[in-house]
Scaffold this motif. Structure first.
Motif, PDB file in Angstrom:
ATOM      1  N   SER A 109       5.592 -26.623   6.507  1.00 48.97           N
ATOM      2  CA  SER A 109       6.019 -27.212   5.245  1.00 48.97           C
ATOM      3  C   SER A 109       6.953 -28.390   5.470  1.00 48.97           C
ATOM      4  N   PHE A 110       6.730 -29.469   4.719  1.00 54.91           N
ATOM      5  CA  PHE A 110       7.665 -30.580   4.720  1.00 54.91           C
ATOM      6  C   PHE A 110       7.707 -31.182   3.329  1.00 54.91           C
ATOM      7  N   TYR A 111       8.747 -31.980   3.070  1.00 54.89           N
ATOM      8  CA  TYR A 111       8.936 -32.559   1.748  1.00 54.89           C
ATOM      9  C   TYR A 111       9.707 -33.858   1.908  1.00 54.89           C
ATOM     10  N   PHE A 112       9.158 -34.967   1.370  1.00 55.59           N
ATOM     11  CA  PHE A 112       9.838 -36.255   1.399  1.00 55.59           C
ATOM     12  C   PHE A 112      10.312 -36.617  -0.005  1.00 55.59           C
ATOM     13  N   ILE A 113      11.595 -37.034  -0.117  1.00 53.59           N
ATOM     14  CA  ILE A 113      12.129 -37.548  -1.374  1.00 53.59           C
ATOM     15  C   ILE A 113      11.616 -38.960  -1.610  1.00 53.59           C
ATOM     16  N   ASP A 114      11.652 -39.780  -0.558  1.00 54.69           N
ATOM     17  CA  ASP A 114      11.152 -41.147  -0.574  1.00 54.69           C
ATOM     18  C   ASP A 114      10.592 -41.430   0.806  1.00 54.69           C
ATOM     19  N   GLU A 115      10.247 -42.658   1.099  1.00 54.58           N
ATOM     20  CA  GLU A 115       9.581 -42.939   2.372  1.00 54.58           C
ATOM     21  C   GLU A 115      10.513 -42.861   3.578  1.00 54.58           C
ATOM     22  N   PHE A 116      11.807 -42.678   3.353  1.00 54.28           N
ATOM     23  CA  PHE A 116      12.761 -42.570   4.453  1.00 54.28           C
ATOM     24  C   PHE A 116      13.380 -41.184   4.569  1.00 54.28           C
ATOM     25  N   ASN A 117      13.697 -40.535   3.454  1.00 57.53           N
ATOM     26  CA  ASN A 117      14.403 -39.258   3.463  1.00 57.53           C
ATOM     27  C   ASN A 117      13.441 -38.096   3.236  1.00 57.53           C
ATOM     28  N   GLY A 118      13.397 -37.190   4.203  1.00 57.36           N
ATOM     29  CA  GLY A 118      12.489 -36.055   4.109  1.00 57.36           C
ATOM     30  C   GLY A 118      13.015 -34.842   4.838  1.00 57.36           C
ATOM     31  N   PHE A 119      12.337 -33.703   4.644  1.00 64.44           N
ATOM     32  CA  PHE A 119      12.761 -32.435   5.224  1.00 64.44           C
ATOM     33  C   PHE A 119      11.564 -31.717   5.825  1.00 64.44           C
ATOM     34  N   ILE A 120      11.825 -30.912   6.838  1.00 66.26           N
ATOM     35  CA  ILE A 120      10.790 -30.053   7.408  1.00 66.26           C
ATOM     36  C   ILE A 120      11.389 -28.669   7.638  1.00 66.26           C
ATOM     37  N   PHE A 121      10.586 -27.643   7.341  1.00 67.38           N
ATOM     38  CA  PHE A 121      11.031 -26.262   7.442  1.00 67.38           C
ATOM     39  C   PHE A 121      10.515 -25.650   8.747  1.00 67.38           C
ATOM     40  N   SER A 122      11.297 -24.761   9.298  1.00 66.37           N
ATOM     41  CA  SER A 122      10.824 -23.982  10.433  1.00 66.37           C
ATOM     42  C   SER A 122      11.507 -22.628  10.413  1.00 66.37           C
ATOM     43  N   ASN A 123      10.800 -21.621  10.875  1.00 70.00           N
ATOM     44  CA  ASN A 123      11.423 -20.307  11.027  1.00 70.00           C
ATOM     45  C   ASN A 123      11.053 -19.719  12.374  1.00 70.00           C
ATOM     46  N   TYR A 124      12.018 -19.081  12.978  1.00 70.75           N
ATOM     47  CA  TYR A 124      11.890 -18.576  14.332  1.00 70.75           C
ATOM     48  C   TYR A 124      12.249 -17.105  14.346  1.00 70.75           C
ATOM     49  N   TRP A 125      11.331 -16.257  14.845  1.00 68.45           N
ATOM     50  CA  TRP A 125      11.574 -14.810  14.900  1.00 68.45           C
ATOM     51  C   TRP A 125      12.396 -14.478  16.143  1.00 68.45           C
ATOM     52  N   TRP A 145      15.319 -36.422  13.529  1.00 67.60           N
ATOM     53  CA  TRP A 145      15.630 -35.319  12.625  1.00 67.60           C
ATOM     54  C   TRP A 145      16.969 -34.693  13.001  1.00 67.60           C
ATOM     55  N   HIS A 146      17.676 -34.142  12.000  1.00 69.05           N
ATOM     56  CA  HIS A 146      18.888 -33.381  12.269  1.00 69.05           C
ATOM     57  C   HIS A 146      18.913 -32.169  11.353  1.00 69.05           C
ATOM     58  N   GLN A 147      19.522 -31.099  11.832  1.00 70.80           N
ATOM     59  CA  GLN A 147      19.557 -29.836  11.085  1.00 70.80           C
ATOM     60  C   GLN A 147      20.623 -29.893   9.989  1.00 70.80           C
ATOM     61  N   VAL A 148      20.258 -29.449   8.766  1.00 74.48           N
ATOM     62  CA  VAL A 148      21.202 -29.447   7.647  1.00 74.48           C
ATOM     63  C   VAL A 148      21.461 -28.041   7.108  1.00 74.48           C
ATOM     64  N   TYR A 149      20.628 -27.057   7.491  1.00 79.24           N
ATOM     65  CA  TYR A 149      20.840 -25.703   6.979  1.00 79.24           C
ATOM     66  C   TYR A 149      20.132 -24.703   7.877  1.00 79.24           C
ATOM     67  N   GLN A 185      21.882 -35.345  -1.389  1.00 79.01           N
ATOM     68  CA  GLN A 185      20.626 -35.718  -0.720  1.00 79.01           C
ATOM     69  C   GLN A 185      20.216 -34.724   0.359  1.00 79.01           C
ATOM     70  N   GLY A 186      20.613 -33.464   0.185  1.00 74.40           N
ATOM     71  CA  GLY A 186      20.170 -32.434   1.118  1.00 74.40           C
ATOM     72  C   GLY A 186      20.976 -32.308   2.379  1.00 74.40           C
ATOM     73  N   GLU A 187      22.131 -32.955   2.456  1.00 73.60           N
ATOM     74  CA  GLU A 187      22.958 -32.852   3.658  1.00 73.60           C
ATOM     75  C   GLU A 187      23.670 -31.506   3.720  1.00 73.60           C
ATOM     76  N   SER A 188      23.941 -30.898   2.561  1.00 71.11           N
ATOM     77  CA  SER A 188      24.562 -29.566   2.525  1.00 71.11           C
ATOM     78  C   SER A 188      23.930 -28.772   1.395  1.00 71.11           C
ATOM     79  N   TRP A 189      23.911 -27.425   1.555  1.00 68.42           N
ATOM     80  CA  TRP A 189      23.247 -26.550   0.588  1.00 68.42           C
ATOM     81  C   TRP A 189      24.139 -25.348   0.290  1.00 68.42           C
TER      82      TRP A 189
END
Length: 302
Positions: A109-125, A145-149, A185-189
Motif C-alpha cells: 500500500s502507498f498513498y501520494f498527497i501530491d507528486e512530491f509527498n507520499g507514504f508507503i506502508f509496511s508491516n514486519y512480523w 524515504w524516512h519513517q514517520v510512525y 503533512q504526515g510528519e507526526s500522528w
C-alpha cells in the motif's frame, strides 16, 4: 452509472479477478488484476476495450493517479520498485528501489498527497503473534524515504489506508478499530478515534464532511471535520428515544455518546460540569429518525 448510482450497466473488464480500479475522467481509467501475470490495464473509451501494461518479470501490486496525467505504481519481484507516469500511463519511468529493512510481501500500500509527498506502508512480523507496522514518507517524489510512525501490535494487521483532506490534514486507519490523525503533512500522528468495532474505511469529501465505515454495517458521518462529534446513521428506525451509556467510561480524553430517535425532531445534546454549568454543546439541530453517535473530546475544557 450515469444517474448518480440509481442504475448500473456492467462493464467488460479484462479479468474476473479485478482488485483495484481508478478512472481519471469519463473515458480514461485503469484496472489492476490479481493473477499471473499481474498487470495494469487501461481504457480510453469508458471500458469498452482495454490495453495491458506488463512489468514482467515483476508484479504490479498498487497504483494511484493524482491527476489525468500523473500517476505512480509499485511493482515487486525480488525488491519493491516505484514507477511514475506523466502521460496518463502511456509510459512509465523508474523512480527508485524501495528496500528499507521492513519491506516484505505485505508492503503493498502507498498513498501520494501530491507528486512530491507520499507514504508507503509496511508491516514486519516479529514472531507468529506480534507484528510491527511502519509508515514511511517521501518529500521528493519517492526518491528517498524516512519513517514517520511505527506501532507494535499482537495478532492484528493494520488496515493501511490513508485519506488526506488537504495538504496538511490526514487520517490513517491503524490497527483494527483505531484512526490516527496528522495535521503536519504526515510528519507526526496521534490517535484520533478508537471505536468498539473494526474500522474498514475513511473518506473525506471536503474539509468538513467525512465518512467512516466498519463492521456490523456501521456508517458514521461528520459535518464539522470531526472536531466535536461524528454522526452515525442506519437503515432501521429505533422503537423509542434512548440515550445510551457513553463508551468508554471512564475515559481520557475522548468518549462516544450514542442515542436513538424514533422520529425526526430537534435534538440538543449538551455537557455540564459537576456544578451544573454548561461547558459544551455537542448537538443542536433537527435530525431525522435513526441512531446517532457523537464524540465528546474533553481535552482543553476547564
Amino acid at each position: 452509472s450515469q444517474n448518480g448510482g440509481i442504475t448500473w450497466d456492467e462493464l467488460i473488464t479484462p479479468s474476473d479477478s479485478t482488485i483495484s480500479f481508478q478512472f481519471v475522467d469519463e473515458n480514461t481509467g485503469f484496472i489492476m488484476n490479481d493473477f499471473y501475470p499481474q498487470e495494469l490495464n487501461k481504457t480510453t473509451n469508458g471500458g469498452a476495450t482495454w490495453t495491458s501494461y506488463s512489468f514482467y518479470p515483476n508484479y504490479i501490486n498498487n497504483f494511484q493517479f493524482l491527476s489525468h496525467d500523473i500517476g505512480f505504481c509499485t511493482v515487486d519481484y525480488d525488491s519493491l520498485y516505484l514507477y511514475r507516469t506523466t502521460n496518463t500511463g502511456m509510459n512509465w519511468n523508474f523512480v527508485s528501489t524501495i528496500n528499507f529493512d521492513t519491506i516484505n510481501a505485505f508492503s503493498r500500500s502507498f498513498y501520494f498527497i501530491d507528486e512530491f509527498n507520499g507514504f508507503i506502508f509496511s508491516n514486519y512480523w516479529l514472531n507468529s503473534q506480534t507484528t510491527i507496522f511502519y509508515l514511511n514518507k517521501t518529500t521528493d517524489g519517492g526518491i528517498s524515504w524516512h519513517q514517520v510512525y511505527s506501532e507494535v501490535n499482537s495478532f492484528n494487521v493494520p488496515s493501511s489506508r490513508l485519506n488526506f483532506v488537504n495538504n496538511n490534514t490526514g487520517y490513517l486507519l491503524g490497527f483494527k478499530n483505531q484512526i490516527l490523525k496528522s495535521t503536519d503533512q504526515g510528519e507526526s500522528w496521534n490517535e484520533y478515534l478508537n471505536l468498539d468495532r473494526q474500522i474498514n474505511g475513511i473518506e473525506f469529501t471536503d474539509d468538513n464532511t467525512g465518512y467512516i465505515v466498519g463492521e456490523g454495517g456501521m456508517i458514521m458521518k461528520t459535518t464539522n471535520g470531526g472536531t466535536v462529534g461524528i454522526e452515525s446513521f442506519s437503515n432501521t428506525t429505533p422503537s423509542g428515544f434512548i440515550l445510551n451509556q457513553n463508551y468508554p467510561n471512564p475515559f481520557n480524553p475522548n468518549t462516544v455518546i450514542s442515542y436513538d430517535l424514533p422520529y425526526g425532531d430537534f435534538v440538543s445534546l449538551k455537557v455540564f460540569d459537576i456544578l451544573g454549568k454548561e461547558v459544551l454543546t455537542l448537538v443542536n439541530e433537527k435530525q431525522s429518525a435513526g441512531s446517532y453517535k457523537v464524540e465528546f473530546k474533553a481535552q482543553g475544557l476547564p
